[in-house]
Design a protein around this motif. Structure first.
Motif, PDB file in Angstrom:
ATOM      1  N   THR A 165      -7.343  -4.938  -4.185  1.00 57.76           N
ATOM      2  CA  THR A 165      -6.938  -3.592  -4.564  1.00 57.76           C
ATOM      3  C   THR A 165      -7.094  -2.702  -3.335  1.00 57.76           C
ATOM      4  O   THR A 165      -7.733  -3.098  -2.363  1.00 57.76           O
ATOM      5  N   HIS A 166      -6.505  -1.514  -3.386  1.00 56.55           N
ATOM      6  CA  HIS A 166      -6.657  -0.625  -2.232  1.00 56.55           C
ATOM      7  C   HIS A 166      -8.052  -0.010  -2.220  1.00 56.55           C
ATOM      8  O   HIS A 166      -8.702   0.048  -1.181  1.00 56.55           O
ATOM      9  N   ASN A 207      -2.865   4.646  -1.888  1.00 57.01           N
ATOM     10  CA  ASN A 207      -2.573   6.033  -2.247  1.00 57.01           C
ATOM     11  C   ASN A 207      -1.447   6.633  -1.413  1.00 57.01           C
ATOM     12  O   ASN A 207      -0.884   7.663  -1.795  1.00 57.01           O
ATOM     13  N   ASN A 245      -1.143  -2.186  -8.656  1.00 51.38           N
ATOM     14  CA  ASN A 245      -2.405  -1.552  -8.262  1.00 51.38           C
ATOM     15  C   ASN A 245      -3.455  -2.573  -7.874  1.00 51.38           C
ATOM     16  O   ASN A 245      -4.376  -2.263  -7.112  1.00 51.38           O
ATOM     17  N   GLU A 246      -3.339  -3.787  -8.426  1.00 50.57           N
ATOM     18  CA  GLU A 246      -4.312  -4.820  -8.101  1.00 50.57           C
ATOM     19  C   GLU A 246      -3.678  -6.188  -8.275  1.00 50.57           C
ATOM     20  O   GLU A 246      -2.668  -6.342  -8.951  1.00 50.57           O
ATOM     21  N   GLY A 299      -3.051  -2.573   0.933  1.00 50.68           N
ATOM     22  CA  GLY A 299      -2.441  -1.282   0.615  1.00 50.68           C
ATOM     23  C   GLY A 299      -2.361  -0.303   1.768  1.00 50.68           C
ATOM     24  O   GLY A 299      -2.955  -0.479   2.816  1.00 50.68           O
ATOM     25  N   VAL A 321      -0.799  -4.829  -2.514  1.00 45.79           N
ATOM     26  CA  VAL A 321      -1.114  -3.866  -3.550  1.00 45.79           C
ATOM     27  C   VAL A 321      -0.768  -2.460  -3.079  1.00 45.79           C
ATOM     28  O   VAL A 321      -0.559  -2.232  -1.886  1.00 45.79           O
ATOM     29  N   ARG A 322      -0.739  -1.558  -4.027  1.00 41.48           N
ATOM     30  CA  ARG A 322      -0.349  -0.177  -3.752  1.00 41.48           C
ATOM     31  C   ARG A 322      -1.554   0.651  -3.328  1.00 41.48           C
ATOM     32  O   ARG A 322      -2.585   0.669  -3.998  1.00 41.48           O
ATOM     33  N   LEU A 345      -8.595   3.847  -6.452  1.00 43.31           N
ATOM     34  CA  LEU A 345      -8.764   3.955  -7.906  1.00 43.31           C
ATOM     35  C   LEU A 345     -10.178   3.566  -8.346  1.00 43.31           C
ATOM     36  O   LEU A 345     -10.517   3.693  -9.520  1.00 43.31           O
ATOM     37  N   SER A 385       7.141   1.982  -6.169  1.00 44.73           N
ATOM     38  CA  SER A 385       6.468   1.687  -7.442  1.00 44.73           C
ATOM     39  C   SER A 385       6.417   0.195  -7.757  1.00 44.73           C
ATOM     40  O   SER A 385       5.783  -0.210  -8.739  1.00 44.73           O
TER      41      SER A 385
END
Length: 169
Positions: A76-77, A53, A62-63, A33, A50-51, A80, A58
């Motif tokens: 994941t980044h 912040n 997120n994961e 990310g 993954v995304r 979150l 879009s």
């Protein structure tokens, strides 16, 4: 020998991502990310991604949960999961999805640490490193879960001598 190349927090860099991919010729690629690129950009082709912040597209999930040669990775980044505080939420989520290798970014602090039966890998940042002078990424190799190594490299491909992980899960 199985290998995974792991990068994070490239924050708009494109030539460096392409050079890293070309240098290692590894088919399993993970970006944790904050690429700040479009999801379908050429430089991210072939990456599980993954995304972060700072990612606006879009299409980034997120994961990701992926299995490579017998190991399950949770990617994941980290923002979150409050990774700047501790790794507890990240650990719980990885346990929920059955992952034993956790790849994340966000802190820009490179490191690999085994806690119980989970291996946490943060490749650092290839653009804005923290706690080290050199921008870094990581390569994980294994033949079995008893023989895992994580090597860190500078953005220009030099092995970081004082950073590595050797161990088992």
């Amino acid at each position: 020998m199985s290998k995974v190349l792991i990068v994070s927090d490239s924050h708009g860099l494109t030539e460096e991502l392409s050079a890293i991919k070309a240098r290692h010729q590894i088919s399993n690629l993970i970006h944790c990310g904050d690429s700040e690129l479009d999801f379908n950009t050429d430089e991210l082709e072939g990456f599980y991604k993954v995304r972060g912040n700072c990612d606006m597209d879009s299409m980034f999930p997120n994961e990701e949960v992926i299995t490579i040669d017998g190991l399950t990775f949770f990617v994941t980044h980290g923002h979150l999961y409050n990774v700047k505080m501790n790794l507890m939420k990240l650990s719980y989520r990885a346990e929920e999805v059955g992952a034993n290798v956790i790849c994340f970014g966000h802190t820009h602090i490179a490191g690999a640490e085994k806690i119980d039966r989970q291996l946490f890998i943060n490749p650092g940042s290839i653009r804005l490193p923290r706690n080290r002078p050199e921008p870094t990424y990581a390569v994980m190799e294994w033949e079995t879960v008893q023989s895992i190594s994580v090597q860190f490299y500078t953005v220009d491909g030099q092995l970081v001598q004082d950073m590595n992980f050797q161990g088992s899960l």
